[in-house]
Design a protein around this motif. Sequence first.
Motif, mmCIF file in Angstrom:
data_model
loop_
_atom_site.group_PDB
_atom_site.id
_atom_site.type_symbol
_atom_site.label_atom_id
_atom_site.label_comp_id
_atom_site.label_asym_id
_atom_site.label_seq_id
_atom_site.Cartn_x
_atom_site.Cartn_y
_atom_site.Cartn_z
ATOM 1 N N GLN A 28 0.840 -1.204 0.000
ATOM 2 C CA GLN A 28 0.000 0.000 0.000
ATOM 3 C C GLN A 28 0.874 1.253 0.000
ATOM 4 O O GLN A 28 0.600 2.217 -0.714
ATOM 5 C CB GLN A 28 -0.929 0.000 1.222
ATOM 6 C CG GLN A 28 -1.826 1.217 1.316
ATOM 7 C CD GLN A 28 -2.873 1.267 0.233
ATOM 8 O OE1 GLN A 28 -3.530 0.273 -0.045
ATOM 9 N NE2 GLN A 28 -3.023 2.411 -0.405
ATOM 10 N N GLY A 29 1.946 1.238 0.788
ATOM 11 C CA GLY A 29 2.866 2.368 0.826
ATOM 12 C C GLY A 29 3.545 2.606 -0.523
ATOM 13 O O GLY A 29 3.710 3.749 -0.953
ATOM 14 N N ASP B 241 1.049 4.211 -2.812
ATOM 15 C CA ASP B 241 0.886 5.632 -2.491
ATOM 16 C C ASP B 241 2.024 6.465 -3.087
ATOM 17 O O ASP B 241 1.794 7.551 -3.625
ATOM 18 C CB ASP B 241 0.807 5.840 -0.977
ATOM 19 C CG ASP B 241 -0.451 5.241 -0.363
ATOM 20 O OD1 ASP B 241 -1.413 4.959 -1.116
ATOM 21 O OD2 ASP B 241 -0.468 5.030 0.865
ATOM 22 N N LYS B 242 3.261 5.944 -2.999
ATOM 23 C CA LYS B 242 4.400 6.663 -3.578
ATOM 24 C C LYS B 242 4.271 6.750 -5.090
ATOM 25 O O LYS B 242 4.494 7.808 -5.684
ATOM 26 C CB LYS B 242 5.705 5.962 -3.216
ATOM 27 C CG LYS B 242 6.275 6.384 -1.919
ATOM 28 C CD LYS B 242 7.706 5.903 -1.819
ATOM 29 C CE LYS B 242 8.189 6.196 -0.468
ATOM 30 N NZ LYS B 242 9.215 6.997 -0.207
ATOM 31 N N SER C 128 1.660 6.624 -6.870
ATOM 32 C CA SER C 128 0.550 7.515 -7.225
ATOM 33 C C SER C 128 0.986 8.977 -7.278
ATOM 34 O O SER C 128 0.418 9.770 -8.025
ATOM 35 C CB SER C 128 -0.588 7.379 -6.216
ATOM 36 O OG SER C 128 -1.160 6.101 -6.287
ATOM 37 N N SER C 129 1.990 9.320 -6.506
ATOM 38 C CA SER C 129 2.443 10.713 -6.477
ATOM 39 C C SER C 129 3.430 11.039 -7.606
ATOM 40 O O SER C 129 3.696 12.207 -7.874
ATOM 41 C CB SER C 129 3.087 11.028 -5.129
ATOM 42 O OG SER C 129 4.341 10.371 -5.006
ATOM 43 N N ILE D 70 -1.579 1.444 -11.078
ATOM 44 C CA ILE D 70 -2.361 1.521 -9.833
ATOM 45 C C ILE D 70 -3.397 0.403 -9.751
ATOM 46 O O ILE D 70 -3.497 -0.259 -8.709
ATOM 47 C CB ILE D 70 -2.999 2.923 -9.662
ATOM 48 C CG1 ILE D 70 -1.908 4.002 -9.574
ATOM 49 C CG2 ILE D 70 -3.920 2.961 -8.455
ATOM 50 C CD1 ILE D 70 -0.892 3.802 -8.466
ATOM 51 N N THR E 43 -3.425 -2.451 -6.876
ATOM 52 C CA THR E 43 -4.647 -2.640 -6.080
ATOM 53 C C THR E 43 -5.064 -4.113 -6.083
ATOM 54 O O THR E 43 -5.443 -4.659 -5.038
ATOM 55 C CB THR E 43 -5.785 -1.758 -6.640
ATOM 56 O OG1 THR E 43 -5.367 -0.392 -6.595
ATOM 57 C CG2 THR E 43 -7.060 -1.921 -5.840
#
Length: 105
Positions: free
Chosen positions: A26-27, A30-31, A33-34, A60, A64
């Motif tokens: 998940q981390g 998140d990275k 995604s940025s 992504i 997921t």
Amino acid sequence: MSFFQIIRSEIENVSATVGQQQQVTQGVMDKISSYPAKIQGAWIGGDADEFASDVVRKVIPAITELIAAIGGINLNLSKATSTVDNADTQSQGLASQLGDVFSQI
């Protein structure tokens, strides 16, 4: 007495490790995604737009799915442990009934 042997502590350790892997993944998501927003500030043009689009459309969703699959491992471990516990309870009941029958002979 338990008829079915499982190493519950090992299952709990595996489950905890799997949970940690889910959090790490998940981390990472998140990275990632940025990244498009960061890169688009320095990278201009159609390739930059295509990269950002691919991250959103392909990367992504794939991550997921991976996170969901990792979560499924813990779900299946939990179901398997529950199944073993139920089977053990049922077998103990049947053994007790059989003992009652033999005691009447």
